[in-house]
Write a protein that holds these residues in place. Sequence first.
Motif, short mmCIF file in Angstrom:
data_model
loop_
_atom_site.label_atom_id
_atom_site.label_comp_id
_atom_site.label_asym_id
_atom_site.label_seq_id
_atom_site.Cartn_x
_atom_site.Cartn_y
_atom_site.Cartn_z
N MET A 71 -12.45 -1.66 -9.69
CA MET A 71 -11.16 -1.15 -9.53
C MET A 71 -10.29 -2.76 -9.31
SD MET A 71 -9.49 1.03 -6.50
CE MET A 71 -9.33 0.11 -5.17
N GLU A 72 -9.20 -2.65 -10.06
CA GLU A 72 -8.34 -3.68 -10.05
C GLU A 72 -7.15 -3.66 -8.92
OE1 GLU A 72 -9.14 -6.74 -11.18
OE2 GLU A 72 -10.08 -6.31 -12.99
N ILE A 73 -6.79 -4.42 -7.99
CA ILE A 73 -5.55 -4.41 -7.39
C ILE A 73 -4.48 -5.36 -7.88
CG2 ILE A 73 -4.64 -4.75 -4.94
CD1 ILE A 73 -7.72 -3.56 -3.98
N VAL A 74 -3.68 -5.27 -8.31
CA VAL A 74 -2.62 -6.15 -8.70
C VAL A 74 -1.49 -6.20 -7.83
CG1 VAL A 74 -1.21 -6.60 -10.83
CG2 VAL A 74 -3.28 -5.40 -11.09
N TYR A 75 -0.93 -7.41 -7.56
CA TYR A 75 0.19 -7.62 -6.80
C TYR A 75 1.26 -8.33 -7.72
CZ TYR A 75 3.05 -9.12 -3.04
OH TYR A 75 4.15 -9.36 -2.17
N SER A 76 2.41 -7.88 -7.59
CA SER A 76 3.62 -8.19 -8.22
C SER A 76 4.79 -8.17 -7.29
CB SER A 76 3.68 -7.52 -9.58
OG SER A 76 4.86 -7.98 -10.43
N GLY A 109 -5.45 -0.44 -14.33
CA GLY A 109 -6.46 0.59 -14.75
C GLY A 109 -6.24 1.78 -14.08
N PRO A 110 -6.67 2.94 -14.68
CA PRO A 110 -6.35 4.33 -14.22
C PRO A 110 -7.11 4.59 -12.63
CG PRO A 110 -8.21 4.18 -15.86
CD PRO A 110 -7.65 2.87 -15.72
N ASN A 111 -7.92 3.71 -12.18
CA ASN A 111 -8.37 3.71 -10.50
C ASN A 111 -7.83 2.54 -9.84
OD1 ASN A 111 -9.74 6.17 -11.34
ND2 ASN A 111 -11.45 4.92 -12.03
N GLY A 112 -7.22 1.77 -10.35
CA GLY A 112 -6.52 0.49 -9.96
C GLY A 112 -5.05 0.89 -9.21
N LYS A 113 -4.93 -0.21 -8.45
CA LYS A 113 -3.52 0.01 -7.83
C LYS A 113 -2.59 -0.98 -8.04
CE LYS A 113 -4.85 3.52 -4.96
NZ LYS A 113 -4.39 4.84 -5.59
N LEU A 114 -1.30 -0.72 -8.06
CA LEU A 114 -0.07 -1.86 -8.17
C LEU A 114 0.67 -1.61 -6.99
CD1 LEU A 114 1.58 -3.74 -9.49
CD2 LEU A 114 3.05 -1.85 -10.33
N ILE A 115 0.58 -3.08 -6.33
CA ILE A 115 1.29 -3.22 -4.97
C ILE A 115 2.46 -3.90 -5.31
CG2 ILE A 115 1.28 -4.09 -2.79
CD1 ILE A 115 -1.81 -3.68 -2.76
N VAL A 116 3.59 -3.50 -4.99
CA VAL A 116 4.83 -4.59 -5.27
C VAL A 116 5.17 -4.95 -3.95
CG1 VAL A 116 7.19 -4.20 -5.99
CG2 VAL A 116 5.44 -3.47 -7.65
N GLY A 117 5.57 -6.33 -4.10
CA GLY A 117 6.25 -6.96 -3.02
C GLY A 117 7.79 -7.03 -2.99
N ILE A 118 8.63 -6.65 -1.97
CA ILE A 118 10.13 -6.86 -2.30
C ILE A 118 10.22 -8.23 -1.32
CG2 ILE A 118 12.42 -5.83 -1.88
CD1 ILE A 118 10.68 -4.67 -4.32
N VAL A 119 10.92 -9.11 -2.00
CA VAL A 119 11.28 -10.17 -1.04
C VAL A 119 12.52 -9.88 -0.32
CG1 VAL A 119 12.25 -12.66 -1.27
CG2 VAL A 119 10.66 -11.78 -3.18
N ALA A 120 12.44 -10.40 0.96
CA ALA A 120 13.23 -10.05 2.24
C ALA A 120 14.49 -10.69 1.98
CB ALA A 120 12.65 -10.61 3.65
#
Length: 144
Positions: free
Chosen positions: A1-6, A29-40
Amino acid sequence: MEIVYSYYVLDIVHRYHLLMMKNAKQIAGPNGKLIVGIVADEAVIKQKGRAPILSFSERLELAQSIRFVDVVVEQSEYSPIDNLKMLKPTILMESDSHSESQIKEGEEFMKKLGGRIITMPYFQGQSSTSIKNKISKTSSISQI
């Protein structure tokens, strides 16, 4: 499982943001996660010399409403390193609109984590700044 950070300022959401997030989610991927950081706000001011037009909470809510995004977090610095240390993703999605040194810093850190970096090309004309400039120019012309 991929964990992607953008990560994004996300002051004005445009097609390039959505394309980056869509690609990041596909890479996760279908079981992975996309984590999005929002710049303060403070980090944006420090990096760009001006505050975003939209408040941090508005930008956070916008990111949360995008269907490709699984998790949204605050990014207190313009650099993603602190969040990478905390979240330990397998992939960092970067934009080649960022400086070479910033991309290199992310690449070196991801290697330490055993992960990798994917750098997406910057699409000319698809930036919040260029959109703001167009709005400002159009607004000035219509006032004449």
